[in-house]
Write a protein that holds these residues in place. Sequence first.
Motif, PDB file in Angstrom:
ATOM      1  N   SER A  99     -34.487   3.227  -6.815  1.00  0.00           N
ATOM      2  CA  SER A  99     -33.719   2.648  -7.910  1.00  0.00           C
ATOM      3  C   SER A  99     -32.251   2.605  -7.539  1.00  0.00           C
ATOM      4  CB  SER A  99     -33.902   3.448  -9.210  1.00  0.00           C
ATOM      5  OG  SER A  99     -33.286   4.715  -9.107  1.00  0.00           O
ATOM      6  N   ALA A 155     -36.634  -2.315  -2.717  1.00  0.00           N
ATOM      7  CA  ALA A 155     -35.671  -2.365  -3.825  1.00  0.00           C
ATOM      8  C   ALA A 155     -34.525  -3.311  -3.481  1.00  0.00           C
ATOM      9  CB  ALA A 155     -35.140  -0.965  -4.119  1.00  0.00           C
ATOM     10  N   ALA A 158     -35.725  -6.848  -3.908  1.00  0.00           N
ATOM     11  CA  ALA A 158     -35.819  -7.176  -5.331  1.00  0.00           C
ATOM     12  C   ALA A 158     -34.438  -7.456  -5.923  1.00  0.00           C
ATOM     13  CB  ALA A 158     -36.490  -6.039  -6.085  1.00  0.00           C
ATOM     14  N   VAL A 171     -31.789  -1.882 -10.676  1.00  0.00           N
ATOM     15  CA  VAL A 171     -33.125  -2.225 -10.191  1.00  0.00           C
ATOM     16  C   VAL A 171     -33.899  -0.921 -10.112  1.00  0.00           C
ATOM     17  CG1 VAL A 171     -32.400  -2.071  -7.775  1.00  0.00           C
ATOM     18  CG2 VAL A 171     -34.467  -3.351  -8.372  1.00  0.00           C
ATOM     19  N   ASP A 172     -35.152  -0.958 -10.564  1.00  0.00           N
ATOM     20  CA  ASP A 172     -35.917   0.282 -10.672  1.00  0.00           C
ATOM     21  C   ASP A 172     -37.395  -0.014 -10.464  1.00  0.00           C
ATOM     22  OD1 ASP A 172     -36.523   2.920 -11.079  1.00  0.00           O
ATOM     23  OD2 ASP A 172     -36.398   2.833 -13.256  1.00  0.00           O
ATOM     24  N   LEU A 173     -38.131   0.955  -9.956  1.00  0.00           N
ATOM     25  CA  LEU A 173     -39.561   0.798  -9.726  1.00  0.00           C
ATOM     26  C   LEU A 173     -40.328   1.151 -10.992  1.00  0.00           C
ATOM     27  CD1 LEU A 173     -41.997   0.364  -7.814  1.00  0.00           C
ATOM     28  CD2 LEU A 173     -41.877   2.823  -7.309  1.00  0.00           C
ATOM     29  N   TRP A 182     -41.063  -4.165  -9.420  1.00  0.00           N
ATOM     30  CA  TRP A 182     -39.654  -3.832  -9.584  1.00  0.00           C
ATOM     31  C   TRP A 182     -39.145  -4.414 -10.898  1.00  0.00           C
ATOM     32  CZ3 TRP A 182     -38.006  -0.269  -6.402  1.00  0.00           C
ATOM     33  CH2 TRP A 182     -38.552  -0.173  -5.123  1.00  0.00           C
ATOM     34  N   LEU A 200     -44.180  -6.677  -5.993  1.00  0.00           N
ATOM     35  CA  LEU A 200     -44.117  -5.763  -4.857  1.00  0.00           C
ATOM     36  C   LEU A 200     -44.548  -6.434  -3.553  1.00  0.00           C
ATOM     37  CD1 LEU A 200     -45.605  -2.511  -6.445  1.00  0.00           C
ATOM     38  CD2 LEU A 200     -43.216  -2.939  -5.847  1.00  0.00           C
TER      39      LEU A 200
END
Length: 212
Positions: A99, A155, A158, A171-173, A182, A200
């Motif tokens: 992230s 990440a 993304a 941005v975070d999973l 993401w 992903l």
Amino acid sequence: MKRNIVIAVVTAAALVGGGTATALAVAGDDDDTTSVTRTDDDRDDRGEDRSDDRDDRGEDRSDDRDGDDDDGALRAAGGVTAAEAITAALKHTPGTAVSAELDDGSWEVDVLAGGDTWHTVRIAPDSGKVLGAQKDDEDDAAEVRAALKGASVTAGDAAKAAAAKGTVVSVDLDDDGDDRGWEAETRASGGDERDWSVGLTSASVTADRDDD
């Protein structure tokens, strides 16, 4: 005829609200009487009201400044993007970036390093320099690695893909459920915020259904 008789009467009376009034009566050669009544509570209340108004205005200005902190960081000369912040963090702390978020005037990048240890790396948004790093106590390394198994989009990838929709501020999973991927948040020039989903295995960007 009575002359030069001065009578001073001081009376303390309990008024409505607990106020105190002071009355002064003076009698001279004639029967004319001048009376002055002063209520201290009225002045105190007006002073308190003005003070409260100033405090409220000060708090409002402070809130506005706090809300502009992240925008100001993004507008800084040579503003560092989310993808660039991730690259700088991984150069300092090798591993998998999970992230990145612009918070309190700096980028905070969470990195899952070897041995399933977590690190948070802070990056300056104007220069890309590492401001600091710390080890975090997290216990979800296994879940994250399972969610990223077979993933080809990082990440950083993304963040680059979502940048086509606006300025990426996080941005975070999302490793919950079947819709793993993401999540990216962008901010437009007018301040509008939008949430996006990035796959992903492909860097396709779609509007987050929860944001509709």
